[in-house]
Design a protein around this motif. Structure first.
Motif, mmCIF file in Angstrom:
data_model
loop_
_atom_site.group_PDB
_atom_site.id
_atom_site.type_symbol
_atom_site.label_atom_id
_atom_site.label_comp_id
_atom_site.label_asym_id
_atom_site.label_seq_id
_atom_site.Cartn_x
_atom_site.Cartn_y
_atom_site.Cartn_z
ATOM 1 N N SER B 53 -5.980 -12.601 11.674
ATOM 2 C CA SER B 53 -5.285 -11.235 11.174
ATOM 3 C C SER B 53 -5.875 -10.066 12.128
ATOM 4 O O SER B 53 -7.188 -9.998 12.720
ATOM 5 C CB SER B 53 -6.080 -11.594 9.541
ATOM 6 N N GLY B 54 -5.660 -8.854 11.486
ATOM 7 C CA GLY B 54 -5.933 -7.483 12.291
ATOM 8 C C GLY B 54 -6.253 -6.196 11.302
ATOM 9 O O GLY B 54 -5.346 -6.271 10.213
ATOM 10 N N SER B 55 -7.672 -6.057 10.800
ATOM 11 C CA SER B 55 -7.547 -4.902 10.501
ATOM 12 C C SER B 55 -8.730 -4.210 10.705
ATOM 13 O O SER B 55 -9.854 -4.803 11.037
ATOM 14 C CB SER B 55 -8.022 -5.792 8.366
ATOM 15 N N SER B 56 -8.741 -2.876 9.848
ATOM 16 C CA SER B 56 -10.306 -2.242 10.378
ATOM 17 C C SER B 56 -11.643 -1.987 9.003
ATOM 18 O O SER B 56 -10.763 -1.619 7.938
ATOM 19 C CB SER B 56 -9.895 -0.995 11.091
ATOM 20 N N ASP B 57 -12.323 -1.955 8.711
ATOM 21 C CA ASP B 57 -13.301 -1.685 7.815
ATOM 22 C C ASP B 57 -12.739 -0.557 7.578
ATOM 23 O O ASP B 57 -13.655 -0.005 6.105
ATOM 24 C CB ASP B 57 -14.291 -2.406 8.023
ATOM 25 N N PHE B 58 -13.225 0.389 8.930
ATOM 26 C CA PHE B 58 -13.311 1.468 8.912
ATOM 27 C C PHE B 58 -11.955 2.275 7.603
ATOM 28 O O PHE B 58 -12.856 3.288 7.079
ATOM 29 C CB PHE B 58 -13.385 1.854 10.539
ATOM 30 N N VAL B 59 -11.279 1.612 8.354
ATOM 31 C CA VAL B 59 -9.879 1.973 7.462
ATOM 32 C C VAL B 59 -9.946 1.669 5.708
ATOM 33 O O VAL B 59 -9.723 2.731 5.105
ATOM 34 C CB VAL B 59 -8.899 0.962 7.900
ATOM 35 N N THR B 60 -10.815 0.632 5.319
ATOM 36 C CA THR B 60 -10.703 0.063 4.253
ATOM 37 C C THR B 60 -11.672 0.947 3.483
ATOM 38 O O THR B 60 -11.885 0.846 2.477
ATOM 39 C CB THR B 60 -11.373 -1.334 4.192
#
Ligand SMILES: [Zn+2]
Lengths: 162, 355
Positions: B53-60
């Motif tokens: 998976s790909g995501s960013s804690d900075f976005v969330t």
């Protein structure tokens, strides 16, 4: 070399608006009304409290809301000896995992009403609510859990829910 | 990278991109998308050999948000799983590498990003080098504007050319039910709009979008069983340029050109290209770096200018390209994803139907 290091400050601040999601929102709303609401998984039938969007075991949406009891069993606990910033509680106190009757997953809350050295696994406890007008959509609407005085639950009654 | 085994995309699902997904959390956003991808491929979650998976804690704005998101996968019994703190396109790359090892035959790749929870242009500023650039606090749109200015000054693009990219993207997005911005636009009207951050106008910049995407990858006969027309990944490569913006020629994308050469873009006719260009001028830079001529259908989905969920938009480009192979409207497609300020890092993927 006696020159002081030169320091440049570059403060960073990010602001976010968070939302709780559909499952948790229903649970939080119920706390305002003095009810504890979880959700049952349609596949494995486990009841999650507080409710969440999905069953992490089965990977399916949780849709059926279930009102669970405000009494339950202390299945694990921790004696807190360090003061936390937002707590004015006298030390030491106990934070524990409470498995409510009708729920399959314990959640963590404050235990009061028993000397620390008498706290034990299997202790039967009941939620003490804050007065209605002071409740918020938060687990803080439950002030703490206190012993009910019932006999302890036997280990086999909660061994699958630690 | 050329895969040692034949790997294909066999299913692609995405949520509609919206300005704000407020009612559902990340798990509730992802769940139907993952289930859609699995059901398209006809595989149960227990049959998936690898999950990336790909995501960013900075976005969330939430630490370890990717761990919480695993609730949507149903990781029981235990699964083999990995996460990249970047666009899901790089999770797809990792899945391709993993599948090439030979012991697993299927992979689930997903990404999510609710960009609306924070302020995306400031969130993206957090990836800048902390000594020389970040203390100046430039936001992502201002940096893109510097790049656009450099391109215009080089004489290789005009403001009208930028408006043409925006108009075509919005027009193409009309046939994409998952796009956020669409409409019948003409460059002349767009050019009448005031500058947002000069030389960029609002239509040169991406919308703020919340969305999620999932894909199933499979190897050889597993892929043929899961899809009547798998989108075979013939080549995939990613390259990065220096962190220091002043060390780069911002008007060109040598990392894209190198990744394209390694992925084999020029080894055949390209029918369709999905380019992850959040800003109009970046599409012009990418087209040049990829060597795409006028016959190529660019961003039939509308691209990131029509919907830009952070950390998902790159993987969606690969999915949109794969979709056109799977539905028979293209035989050979190029997909591209970018990361970092001003196209710092680029991934290029070549997809083909069975010949
Ligand atoms: Zn379940």
């Amino acid at each position: 070399m006696s020159e002081k290091p030169r320091v440049s400050l570059a403060p960073v601040r990010l602001e976010y608006r968070a939302s709780a999601g559909r499952g948790l929102s229903r649970s939080l709303a119920a706390l305002m009304e003095g009810r504890i609401v979880g959700q049952r998984c349609p596949v494995c039938a486990k009841v999650y409290v507080p409710s969440r969007g999905a069953c992490p075991s089965c990977g399916v949406v949780l849709s059926e809301d279930v009102v669970v009891s405000e009494t339950g069993t202390l299945v694990s606990f921790c004696v807190v000896n360090i003061p936390l910033a937002d707590r004015s509680l006298p030390l030491p106190y106990v934070h524990g995992s409470v498995l409510l009757d009708g729920a399959d997953i314990p959640f963590s809350h404050l235990l009061q009403g028993l000397p620390v050295e008498e706290v034990r696994m299997g202790l039967r406890v009941r939620a003490e609510w804050v007065p209605g007008p002071e409740r918020k959509p938060s687990l803080e609407s439950i002030r703490c859990f206190r012993p009910t005085g019932e006999p302890d639950a036997p280990f086999h009654a909660y061994m699958e829910h630690l | 990278m050329m895969a040692a085994r034949e790997v294909a995309i066999v299913a692609f699902a995405q949520s509609p991109s919206v300005r704000r997904e407020w009612a559902r959390d990340d798990v509730e956003l992802l769940l139907p998308v993952i289930q859609d991808a699995l059901s398209q491929a006809g595989v149960r979650k227990e049959e998936i050999g690898f999950t990336a998976s790909g995501s960013s804690d900075f976005v969330t704005g939430l630490p370890f948000s990717f761990v919480l998101a695993l609730d949507a996968v149903g990781a029981c019994p235990a699964i083999e799983e990995t996460h990249v703190e970047m666009d899901g396109a790089w999770a797809l790359y990792e899945a391709c590498v993993r599948l090439s090892l030979g012991d697993v035959d299927t992979a689930l790749v997903y990404a999510f990003g609710r960009s609306s929870l924070g302020e995306p242009r400031d969130v993206l500023g957090m990836q800048l080098d902390p000594y020389y650039v970040a203390p100046l606090a430039p936001d992502a749109i201002s940096l893109a504007a510097l790049q656009a200015r450099a391109l215009l000054d080089s004489g290789r693009a005009t403001e009208r050319a930028l408006a043409e990219v925006a108009a075509r993207s919005r027009r193409n997005a009309r046939s994409n039910p998952n796009a956020q911005l669409s409409g019948d636009m003409v460059p002349e009207t767009l050019l009448e709009a005031p500058y947002f951050i000069a030389p960029l106008r609002r239509h040169d910049c991406p919308p703020i979008s919340d969305g999620a995407v999932a894909m199933v990858l499979a190897v050889g006969d597993k892929a043929r069983a899961a899809s009547s027309r798998p989108a075979w990944i013939r080549g995939v490569d990613h390259r990065i340029e220096p962190h220091g913006l002043g060390m780069r020629d911002l008007t060109r994308s040598p990392s894209t050109a190198l990744a394209a050469a390694n992925a084999g873009v020029a080894q055949g006719k390209v029918d369709v290209a999905e380019l992850h260009a959040p800003f109009t001028h970046q599409e012009l830079i990418l087209r040049e770096a990829l060597g795409l001529d006028g016959d190529v259908d660019i961003n039939p989905s509308g691209g990131a200018l029509a919907a830009n969920p952070l950390m998902s938009a790159g993987l969606i480009r690969i999915g949109e390209a794969a979709l056109r192979i799977m539905n028979g409207s293209a035989h050979r497609a190029v997909a591209h994803a970018t990361s970092g300020p001003c196209l710092q890092q680029n991934l290029v993927c070549v997809l083909e139907a069975d010949s």
